[in-house]
Design a protein around this motif. Sequence first.
Motif, PDB file in Angstrom:
ATOM      1  N   VAL A  85      33.274  48.710  39.380  1.00  0.00           N
ATOM      2  CA  VAL A  85      34.722  48.903  39.522  1.00  0.00           C
ATOM      3  C   VAL A  85      35.245  48.200  40.768  1.00  0.00           C
ATOM      4  O   VAL A  85      36.292  47.561  40.742  1.00  0.00           O
ATOM      5  CB  VAL A  85      35.083  50.409  39.536  1.00  0.00           C
ATOM      6  N   ALA A  86      34.497  48.266  41.854  1.00  0.00           N
ATOM      7  CA  ALA A  86      34.914  47.574  43.081  1.00  0.00           C
ATOM      8  C   ALA A  86      34.976  46.072  42.842  1.00  0.00           C
ATOM      9  O   ALA A  86      35.887  45.392  43.325  1.00  0.00           O
ATOM     10  CB  ALA A  86      33.957  47.911  44.218  1.00  0.00           C
ATOM     11  N   LYS A  87      34.037  45.561  42.077  1.00  0.00           N
ATOM     12  CA  LYS A  87      34.012  44.137  41.761  1.00  0.00           C
ATOM     13  C   LYS A  87      35.248  43.764  40.942  1.00  0.00           C
ATOM     14  O   LYS A  87      35.877  42.734  41.200  1.00  0.00           O
ATOM     15  CB  LYS A  87      32.727  43.821  40.993  1.00  0.00           C
ATOM     16  N   PHE A  88      35.608  44.600  39.974  1.00  0.00           N
ATOM     17  CA  PHE A  88      36.817  44.327  39.189  1.00  0.00           C
ATOM     18  C   PHE A  88      38.044  44.298  40.095  1.00  0.00           C
ATOM     19  O   PHE A  88      38.882  43.403  39.984  1.00  0.00           O
ATOM     20  CB  PHE A  88      37.025  45.371  38.087  1.00  0.00           C
ATOM     21  N   ALA A  89      38.166  45.262  40.979  1.00  0.00           N
ATOM     22  CA  ALA A  89      39.333  45.327  41.868  1.00  0.00           C
ATOM     23  C   ALA A  89      39.429  44.067  42.724  1.00  0.00           C
ATOM     24  O   ALA A  89      40.514  43.501  42.885  1.00  0.00           O
ATOM     25  CB  ALA A  89      39.265  46.571  42.743  1.00  0.00           C
ATOM     26  N   PHE A  90      38.312  43.620  43.248  1.00  0.00           N
ATOM     27  CA  PHE A  90      38.313  42.408  44.062  1.00  0.00           C
ATOM     28  C   PHE A  90      38.662  41.189  43.215  1.00  0.00           C
ATOM     29  O   PHE A  90      39.503  40.371  43.599  1.00  0.00           O
ATOM     30  CB  PHE A  90      36.950  42.213  44.738  1.00  0.00           C
ATOM     31  N   TYR A 141      37.315  42.480  30.993  1.00  0.00           N
ATOM     32  CA  TYR A 141      36.334  42.341  32.068  1.00  0.00           C
ATOM     33  C   TYR A 141      35.079  43.146  31.725  1.00  0.00           C
ATOM     34  O   TYR A 141      33.950  42.662  31.897  1.00  0.00           O
ATOM     35  CB  TYR A 141      36.943  42.815  33.390  1.00  0.00           C
ATOM     36  N   ASP A 197      40.249  41.073  40.451  1.00  0.00           N
ATOM     37  CA  ASP A 197      41.629  41.142  39.977  1.00  0.00           C
ATOM     38  C   ASP A 197      42.577  40.570  41.027  1.00  0.00           C
ATOM     39  O   ASP A 197      43.579  39.942  40.695  1.00  0.00           O
ATOM     40  CB  ASP A 197      42.012  42.589  39.629  1.00  0.00           C
ATOM     41  N   ARG A 198      42.242  40.754  42.276  1.00  0.00           N
ATOM     42  CA  ARG A 198      43.063  40.163  43.352  1.00  0.00           C
ATOM     43  C   ARG A 198      42.894  38.637  43.365  1.00  0.00           C
ATOM     44  O   ARG A 198      43.853  37.900  43.534  1.00  0.00           O
ATOM     45  CB  ARG A 198      42.701  40.746  44.703  1.00  0.00           C
ATOM     46  N   PHE A 233      41.034  44.979  32.318  1.00  0.00           N
ATOM     47  CA  PHE A 233      39.818  45.733  32.614  1.00  0.00           C
ATOM     48  C   PHE A 233      38.924  45.807  31.384  1.00  0.00           C
ATOM     49  O   PHE A 233      37.704  45.667  31.488  1.00  0.00           O
ATOM     50  CB  PHE A 233      40.140  47.144  33.122  1.00  0.00           C
TER      51      PHE A 233
END
Length: 154
Positions: free
Chosen positions: A119-124, A6, A126-127, A3
């Motif tokens: 943050v939503a972009k990072f979560a996506f 990123y 990261d997947r 993170f």
Amino acid sequence: MRFSRYAVASLVATGITQLVLSVLFSSGLDATSASAIGFVAGAVPHFVMIRWWAWGQRGMPRLTKQVVGYLVVTGLGGFVSIGLTTVAEQVFAPLVVDRGARTLVLIIAYLLGGLPVFVAKFAFLDRVFGQAYDATSSTSVRAANPVAPGTTSS
């Protein structure tokens, strides 16, 4: 750690985007075109930075999936930022005559558009990137001389 990397890559990309947006808009280009060109100018190095540095990806495995995933999520975020920049120009153009002040308004609008999806972009991502990262960084442990069940090694 991912993170943080990123976030740094995103800050660098945002800086590139804002610099290009500012120069192009100050030079007389319309807000939509300037923000779209700025978006692409920041998105390309951002992809490279997050793929290589944040997630440690190298080579071709899963590159197509990563590019497509990145384009989708980044495109949606860019659409929001470019849309807000365009609306801000339409709203503030009659109120703020100075082109430099309007450039600042556009920069703020663009940044505000990107904050909610950060943050939503990072979560996506990261997947998308993390699956390949986890697959390449995992190690399997094997016994040197496995013993069959029910036997002894004496």
